[in-house]
Design an enzyme around this catalytic site. Structure first.
Site, PDB file in Angstrom:
ATOM      1  N   HIS A 451      34.022 125.495  46.232  1.00 32.15           N
ATOM      2  CA  HIS A 451      34.808 124.363  45.753  1.00 32.15           C
ATOM      3  C   HIS A 451      34.952 123.289  46.842  1.00 32.15           C
ATOM      4  O   HIS A 451      34.791 122.101  46.592  1.00 32.15           O
ATOM      5  CB  HIS A 451      36.180 124.891  45.320  1.00 32.15           C
ATOM      6  CG  HIS A 451      37.088 123.824  44.846  1.00 32.15           C
ATOM      7  ND1 HIS A 451      36.970 123.266  43.598  1.00 32.15           N
ATOM      8  CD2 HIS A 451      38.083 123.171  45.466  1.00 32.15           C
ATOM      9  CE1 HIS A 451      37.888 122.330  43.471  1.00 32.15           C
ATOM     10  NE2 HIS A 451      38.574 122.249  44.590  1.00 32.15           N
ATOM     11  N   ARG A 594      22.772 109.220  23.387  1.00 32.46           N
ATOM     12  CA  ARG A 594      22.780 110.599  22.895  1.00 32.46           C
ATOM     13  C   ARG A 594      23.786 110.685  21.758  1.00 32.46           C
ATOM     14  O   ARG A 594      24.926 110.220  21.892  1.00 32.46           O
ATOM     15  CB  ARG A 594      23.185 111.553  24.013  1.00 32.46           C
ATOM     16  CG  ARG A 594      23.218 112.994  23.543  1.00 32.46           C
ATOM     17  CD  ARG A 594      23.511 113.934  24.677  1.00 32.46           C
ATOM     18  NE  ARG A 594      24.914 113.887  25.078  1.00 32.46           N
ATOM     19  CZ  ARG A 594      25.419 114.603  26.086  1.00 32.46           C
ATOM     20  NH1 ARG A 594      24.621 115.375  26.802  1.00 32.46           N
ATOM     21  NH2 ARG A 594      26.684 114.540  26.385  1.00 32.46           N
ATOM     22  N   GLU A 687      18.117 121.760  26.816  1.00 32.76           N
ATOM     23  CA  GLU A 687      19.287 122.378  27.462  1.00 32.76           C
ATOM     24  C   GLU A 687      19.390 123.855  27.138  1.00 32.76           C
ATOM     25  O   GLU A 687      20.291 124.537  27.623  1.00 32.76           O
ATOM     26  CB  GLU A 687      20.573 121.721  26.952  1.00 32.76           C
ATOM     27  CG  GLU A 687      20.620 120.229  27.145  1.00 32.76           C
ATOM     28  CD  GLU A 687      21.893 119.614  26.599  1.00 32.76           C
ATOM     29  OE1 GLU A 687      22.840 119.471  27.362  1.00 32.76           O
ATOM     30  OE2 GLU A 687      21.913 119.274  25.402  1.00 32.76           O
ATOM     31  N   ASP A 711      23.669 122.280  31.236  1.00 29.04           N
ATOM     32  CA  ASP A 711      23.701 123.323  30.203  1.00 29.04           C
ATOM     33  C   ASP A 711      22.543 124.293  30.363  1.00 29.04           C
ATOM     34  O   ASP A 711      22.710 125.493  30.190  1.00 29.04           O
ATOM     35  CB  ASP A 711      23.671 122.681  28.806  1.00 29.04           C
ATOM     36  CG  ASP A 711      25.073 122.336  28.339  1.00 29.04           C
ATOM     37  OD1 ASP A 711      25.951 123.215  28.449  1.00 29.04           O
ATOM     38  OD2 ASP A 711      25.299 121.204  27.886  1.00 29.04           O
TER      39      ASP A 711
HETATM   40  C1  PEP Z   1      23.544 118.586  30.705  1.00 27.54           C
HETATM   41  O1  PEP Z   1      23.876 119.568  30.031  1.00 27.54           O
HETATM   42  O2  PEP Z   1      22.883 118.671  31.758  1.00 27.54           O
HETATM   43  C2  PEP Z   1      23.929 117.233  30.265  1.00 27.54           C
HETATM   44  C3  PEP Z   1      23.471 116.164  30.873  1.00 27.54           C
HETATM   45  O3  PEP Z   1      24.789 117.163  29.238  1.00 27.54           O
HETATM   46  P1  PEP Z   1      26.375 117.338  29.391  1.00 27.54           P
HETATM   47  O4  PEP Z   1      26.669 117.508  30.834  1.00 27.54           O
HETATM   48  O5  PEP Z   1      26.979 116.114  28.780  1.00 27.54           O
HETATM   49  O6  PEP Z   1      26.594 118.573  28.577  1.00 27.54           O
HETATM   50 MG    MG Z   2      24.654 119.269  28.024  1.00 27.52          MG
END
Ligand code: PEP
Ligand code: MG
Length: 820
Positions: A451, A594, A687, A711
């Protein structure tokens, strides 16, 4: 073997500094027709990224591999500086052996040199001799064929039981650069490492020892290891040798002149966590002493106090969560949600209540219950679970503070800016710090993804973690230098060191300023490849800020911002106004919108979505859009209308199957036809592991891919991106994630599609280099990262980044990738 002639030796030379010494030594090789004058500059450039001081008064300057074409014929010159030349702090050189090597003809001479290195008397004699023949003879006399004095036995009986045979693959044998790369890797392991080449055995952690092997190109080596991590060491070293040991490539940051510090003061070494140099008084971080009464008369009153304190703590945590989320993003803030959960733990509350009933005060009872649980958790074998004890104590203190009779000592408020030293800093600790008063941070514990490290990087504060308990014993208020790039803390430095550190600070500032000034220049690599650098935004005003910061468009508009913190969904018109305001601000630069990515950790109360057992695997992203055409269709209508005002692309989130993509595309096409709007590119986020594996099929239906590494990392590693302890490990630089991206790029390239990355990895300097090397065409990142990443990319060649990516793919862990 090359010939060292009298023409390549200069005696009794004098130089004011290293640069002049290299120019003198290099000019000998220019005069003898071994190299073009430009290679001298290349030698000087190398000194900025590597130390060519070999030890014992000898330095071996040589140029960058990319400049090899400036070498006409392999050659070596030796320049004698009887008065010595300061190479780096504390290193005085008497013999400068300049090397212009096209391949490995100089290896044997280098091996002789290392023999000389063991023998200070010989160096002193050669540093003063007035006979060039002495130098020629000592450096070219045939060595004995037996073992060299490496400190390791050459007898086969002494070889370790675990070994692996490999052949060198680089074009020039085990000379200084590949041997250094070998040593760097070997030192990461605790095991002893030895290398056998024919009849000689070297210590694998000693550069000199390895050079003495005199292993030329395609030589066979037996790498041996003995110790707790012998298998891992052998695997890593063998893989590195097979990948050429950096022989054709420079270190990835070679052209990026981050200031380096070499100081005389004794250093306390830790792990570099956030770059930059800090100079200031050391201040130990102390948490305040919370005093509570042991007993209390009125149990009912104490119960009420406990309930109130817990409720207030929850409120604080919620506010802290929102504040940190706004400042540093949802992933950073998630820890405070987890803290809130601790407060709902019925066992903890029950245990406290029992102690209150037994006559104790709420504060004493709470402290006792928290300590007991934290102790249990800390004694678990699992290192990750152990870490939760820190979180438990952190949230425990939050409640305890509210129950305190007295708080002794105000924490973390400083009269002057300080270098803060702590065992470790909890999320609540860092949230309370005033960044303006913190020059640098040094923690005894923690790792590069802890952290403290993450917060320090996001606040741009130089930091070191894992520096060990020694830092906790440094005197309060003593002046220190903290080098966040090398991971060193220098207590009580002398005036000379302070001057050097101030110089490095100026260089850092100049670097940042130069990046800022150059932020509008495209990211074209030194070998002429352009990588598009765009921004992630989550609000209308940010489009303008992104352009001002040098972004070449928007690679990810998180359209959720329009749907959050309100009582009902935005109308089509409202959305159209927001999107077209952005196309205006972008003034012709591309905007990738998106579609709504709700679900998982992103909640929208007015949608009344049913609670899910496992929201990250539930109805989120495109699944929700497909289930809720009342949300999806108006959004698509707004996007198609805005596309008439500027170059807009549509991107679907969380696509896991071809069916989902086709269904979403069908709806988009219906909407487009309804409106009579023009066709726009439709891409998808990658993702989910299934999307990677189905990338060839998905590419048939998508115009582009953008990898969401946040993700993708959590799904590939099965580690919740907001988990209080796992999130630290969910590192997008894990080779498993990199291999997924590699597969995605290959599938997309085969189908003629481009790939971008819009997860956090794109804004991480090392991540960006690796992604470019993997063939990613567009990097989309948070606005503050744009200038720095563009500048780093401009300083690299694509070929170097490709080599880096190749090595990263061959690693076994994220830590290994980060150490490359
Ligand atoms: C990701 O998952 O890398 C992404 C860009 O989407 P978010 O962080 O909005 O889920
Ligand atoms: Mg994402």
């Amino acid at each position: 073997m090359i010939h060292l002639t009298q023409g390549n030796i200069r005696l009794n030379a004098q130089a004011r500094d290293k640069t002049e010494a290299i120019r003198i030594a290099g000019s000998l090789l220019v005069d003898s027709g071994n190299m073009q004058p430009g290679y001298v500059d290349s030698m000087l450039l190398r000194e900025k990224v590597a130390n060519t001081y070999l030890g014992n008064g000898i330095a071996i300057p040589h140029g960058l591999p990319k400049d090899r074409e400036l070498i006409i014929q392999t050659g070596i010159s030796v320049t004698q500086f009887p008065d010595g030349v300061q190479w780096n702090q504390g290193e005085t050189v008497y013999l400068v052996v300049a090397i212009a090597a096209r391949s490995d003809e100089h290896i044997e001479l280098l091996a002789n040199l290392t023999d000389v290195l063991d023998d200070p008397e010989t160096v002193q004699r050669l540093a003063r001799t007035s006979e060039p023949a002495d130098i020629i003879e000592r450096l070219t006399q045939p060595r004995d064929g037996g073992s060299v004095n490496t400190g390791a036995p050459a007898d086969a009986a002494d070889d370790f039981a675990k070994w692996v045979d490999v052949a060198l693959t680089g074009p020039a044998g085990l000379h200084a650069r590949p041997a250094t790369a070998f040593v760097d890797i070997a030192k990461r392991f605790q095991s002893e490492v030895r290398v056998r080449h024919i009849s000689k055995v070297a210590n694998g952690k000693s550069l000199v020892s390895l050079l003495k092997l005199g292993a030329d190109k395609q030589a066979s080596l037996r790498i041996m290891a003995r110790g707790v991590d012998e298998d891992a060491a052998l695997d890593a070293l063998a893989a590195a040798v097979r990948h050429g040991l950096e022989d054709e490539t420079e270190a990835p940051t070679a052209g990026f002149a981050a200031p380096t510090l070499t100081l005389q003061a004794r250093a306390i070494a830790g792990i570099a966590a956030s770059p930059g140099v800090a100079i200031g008084p050391l201040r130990h971080f102390r948490r305040e002493r919370i005093v509570v009464a042991v007993t209390a008369n009125d149990a009912a009153h104490e119960q009420t106090r406990l309930q109130q304190a817990i409720a207030t703590a929850k409120l604080q945590l919620r506010e802290l969560h929102d504040e940190v989320k706004a400042r540093s993003g949802g992933a950073r803030a998630a820890i405070f949600r987890a803290h809130e959960e601790f407060l709902d733990d019925p066992d903890l509350v029950d245990a406290t209540q029992r102690l209150i009933v037994a006559g104790h005060s709420a504060g004493w009872a709470w402290r006792q219950s928290v300590d007991e649980r934290a102790l249990e958790v800390a004694s678990l074998d699992d290192a990750l679970l152990k870490e939760r004890a820190v979180d438990l104590q952190d949230v425990g203190r939050r409640v305890l503070r509210l129950l305190a009779d007295t708080l002794e000592e105000e924490p973390a408020s400083f009269a002057v800016p300080v270098i803060l030293v702590a065992e470790d800093l909890s999320p609540s600790d860092t949230a309370r710090l005033d960044p303006a008063m913190i020059l640098g941070i040094c923690t005894a514990g923690g790792g590069p993804t802890s952290h403290t490290a993450i917060i320090a990087r996001s606040l741009d504060i130089p930091a070191i973690v894992g520096a060990g308990p020694a830092v906790l014993h440094q005197a309060e208020g003593s002046l220190c230098i903290l080098d966040g790039d090398a991971g060193n803390l220098y207590p009580e430095p002398g005036d000379g060191d302070l001057a050097l550190a101030r110089q490095a600070q100026h260089e850092w500032q100049a670097l940042r300023e130069a990046e800022r000034l150059a932020c509008y220049q495209p990211a074209i690599t030194t070998d002429g490849h352009r990588i598009e650098v765009v921004a992630n935004i989550g609000g209308a005003a940010e489009a303008e800020q992104a352009v001002a910061a040098g972004a070449e468009g928007i690679g990810l508009l998180r359209s959720e911002f329009l749907f959050l913190q309100r009582a009902e969904p935005p109308s089509e018109d409202e959305q159209f106004i927001a999107y077209s305001a952005m196309t205006r601000a972008l003034n012709g630069l591309p905007l990738i919108i998106r579609t709504l990515d709700i679900g998982g950790d992103k909640e929208v109360p007015y949608l009344s979505l049913p609670a899910e057992e496992n929201p990250f695997l539930g109805v989120r992203g495109i699944r929700l859009c497909l289930a809720r055409s009342d949300l999806f269709r108006p959004q698509l209508r707004a996007i198609y209308r805005a596309a008439a005002t500027g170059p807009v692309k549509i991107m679907f989130p969380m696509i896991a199957t071809v069916e989902e993509l086709c269904a979403a595309r069908t709806i988009a096409e219906e909407v487009r036809v309804e409106l009579g709007a023009a066709v726009v590119d439709i891409g998808i986020m990658i993702e989910v592991p299934s999307a990677v594996l189905m990338a060839p099929e998905l590419a048939a239906h998508a115009d582009f891919f953008s990898v969401g590494t946040n993700d993708l990392t959590q799904y590939v590693l099965a580690m919740d991106r907001g988990h209080p302890s796992l999130a630290r490990q969910a590192d997008a630089l894990h080779p498993a994630v990199l291999r997924m991206i590699d597969m995605t790029v290959k599938a997309a390239t085969a189908a003629g599609r481009w790939v971008g990355v819009c997860g956090g990895m794109a804004g991480d300097p090392k991540g960006a280099m690796i992604l470019a090397g993997l063939g990613v065409a567009e990097l989309s990142m948070s606005i503050p990262s744009v200038a720095a990443i563009k500048s780093r990319l401009r300083a690299q060649s694509l070929a170097d980044m490709q080599a880096l990516a190749k090595r990263a793919l061959a690693c076994q862990s994220a830590a290994e990738v980060r150490a490359l």
